[in-house]
Design an enzyme around this catalytic site. Sequence first.
Site, PDB file in Angstrom:
ATOM      1  N   GLY B  71       5.633  -7.597 -18.851  1.00 57.22           N
ATOM      2  CA  GLY B  71       6.139  -6.234 -18.749  1.00 57.22           C
ATOM      3  C   GLY B  71       5.049  -5.230 -19.103  1.00 57.22           C
ATOM      4  CB  THR B  72       2.472  -5.300 -21.761  1.00 64.57           C
ATOM      5  OG1 THR B  72       3.334  -5.086 -22.876  1.00 64.57           O
ATOM      6  CG2 THR B  72       1.118  -4.661 -22.032  1.00 64.57           C
ATOM      7  CB  CYS B 325       4.566  -3.900 -29.300  1.00 66.92           C
ATOM      8  SG  CYS B 325       5.279  -4.715 -27.898  1.00 66.92           S
TER       9      CYS B 325
END
Lengths: 395, 395
Positions: B71-72, B325
């Site tokens: 996703g990052t 994160c």
Amino acid sequence: MRKVYLDHASTTPLLPEVREAMIPFLGETFGNPSSLHDWGDAAREAVEAARAQVAQLIGANAEEIIFTGSGTESNNFAIKGLALAQQNKGKHVVLSAIEHFSVLQSARTLEKWGFELSLLPVDKYGVVDPKDVRKSLRKDTVLVSIIHANGEVGTIEPIQEIARITRESNVVFHTDAVATAGTIPVDVKELGVDVLSLAGNQFYGPKGVGALWVRKGVRIMPLLDGGVQEGGRRAGTENIPAIVGLGKAAELAKSTMAARIEHLTQLRDRLLNGLPSRIDHVVVTGHPQNRLPGNASFCVEFIEGESMLMLLNSQGVAVSSGSACTSRALKASHVLIAVGISHELAQGSILFTLGIDSTPEDIDYVLEVLPPIVDRLRQMSPLYAKFIKESKGGK
Amino acid sequence: MRKVYLDHASTTPLLPEVREAMIPFLGETFGNPSSLHDWGDAAREAVEAARAQVAQLIGANAEEIIFTGSGTESNNFAIKGLALAQQNKGKHVVLSAIEHFSVLQSARTLEKWGFELSLLPVDKYGVVDPKDVRKSLRKDTVLVSIIHANGEVGTIEPIQEIARITRESNVVFHTDAVATAGTIPVDVKELGVDVLSLAGNQFYGPKGVGALWVRKGVRIMPLLDGGVQEGGRRAGTENIPAIVGLGKAAELAKSTMAARIEHLTQLRDRLLNGLPSRIDHVVVTGHPQNRLPGNASFCVEFIEGESMLMLLNSQGVAVSSGSACTSRALKASHVLIAVGISHELAQGSILFTLGIDSTPEDIDYVLEVLPPIVDRLRQMSPLYAKFIKESKGGK
């Protein structure tokens, strides 16, 4: 029908031991290493153990290893990240003409951002001359990137000599070791490089994972922003099963490397010697001795390589006509052009990359099935007809 | 001891069906999709089947799906790639203040490259006002990126309304749907967005894989250069097992979504209602109704959140104090600050993210073990002592 996979440069199968190491992380042990609880702890420990294994493979310190999503990501990260981090010092980058496309195209992107490239030539064996590196260096040179060995022609480059030159000039030196790390001895201290890329699927580890080794003190700008993972240098939830698999593959590569090299070299030479003795007008590409143990690359004259691949495939044999990244682009390989092969001859490129499970019987099978394929294709080739006519006329 | 995992926003476990779908691609079927032989064909077919499954999950065309490594990566690719592809049109980008760090930090990198950012505020529930989007648009605005739902507070944003505005103004609109795709209905045509990010490990698929949907005709610059994979938009050997797993997870998410949502909503409300009735001075963060079905987020006053997490962990309960994160960054969450929570109160953040295997007993166990933990921590808190003293004095 016999099934013979000789396309290990495209990707290698997973070793069963690697798969076994990964499986728990596809099940119970699924946590996120960044989490502050037991599930996170288990994931974090697994990642750090793998980091140590990868570091040991290349003689590095574990904290200098950054996990990435592929060799391509490692190369993009290195080229763009190193250049951008130093752009206040200068905007000149030096590469060889036979870099992998992930290095070459990353450098093309740098050009769009105002960087200037110097592409160094190679000799007919694909070797970069360290003197050319020395001559290319300028006051504003911030990065040199020379591939450790090119997977298409197998030639191993004089990285140590080049590193001596870049070190004298205080220029950061990256090497793309995707084709060598896990295959031949790679020791970052011996090589003397500053940054090195590697990929799991090149040495019986998983796809979807690579690593970039960055010597402590070398500045690099992240390619993936947004998290504290990998020391803030590569954001994104860690791909634990793949990282664990990469670690295990690194451990196995290190412990069995000598035997693997001996095995591969024998088979490679069987093919390198056997093919030209069975087929006329075959050119071996790459360096005669100083080449990857599993690489046997040729150009077959008067042949369109893709048809040769298709017919070999119909006989159960998987090979490539160059880099997997470009095989679908249907262009003459930039690597073959750089070693001085004509566009015409480059069309007949055929690349065998052997693996640790390859056998002498596999090689003999290829030596048996390929000559009739070449004959059949040449019978349909107007160029071959012309050549035969002319050589008869010359007699 | 009971083991209760309520940190699904950090990462979800793999569904057994997903693992089963992946296993063959860790074994016999290991080819590289770019190769021109049977091994390559099998890999390529698997990738294309997964592409169709992911496309179906979000109502898209398969050829508009680009597989990524996370996703990052999808968010980095979107923000940098969309802005850079349009920079001749302008250099202004609009985001909300509660974007995921992978969007926010990518935009910070754009700032270094001369772009200007507008960060839109949110209300106390974390909702972006579409009117603010309209007001923020300028002649040189090339990109708007608003998260579909923020995983920390669970609030679902009015994406449809925002898309109507961006479409009128002909500005590209990206939404980070990492927390929503596979969890709640996401249909790109209904939403009206142009580009959308999603990630496998958010809906019981694998880590190390995500996707970016890019509407046909929208220009984007690659983040990973160097190969013809993914239509030339994302280089690198495809991570076949992970891509296959993402496809399977997408298929399962689509077919069971209604039941999953009902289950999660019930458990979530049990926790959202139960906790404040058992612990004083608890603030629910995010929107009271319009929130992710599995998200129950709170701030507990007079508490240092990390200690609360540690003590919960010692009771077998895994939760988070915000984004995975940032949990190791030990800073107050930018999301909580944006919804108007004080730095002090944000320290007491606790985020429960429930999963499809969570049970009412899991929730009741949390409701049983958390209050004594809070009591214990408050007894050690000078701030709580001061508060008690002052409230007694006030009586």
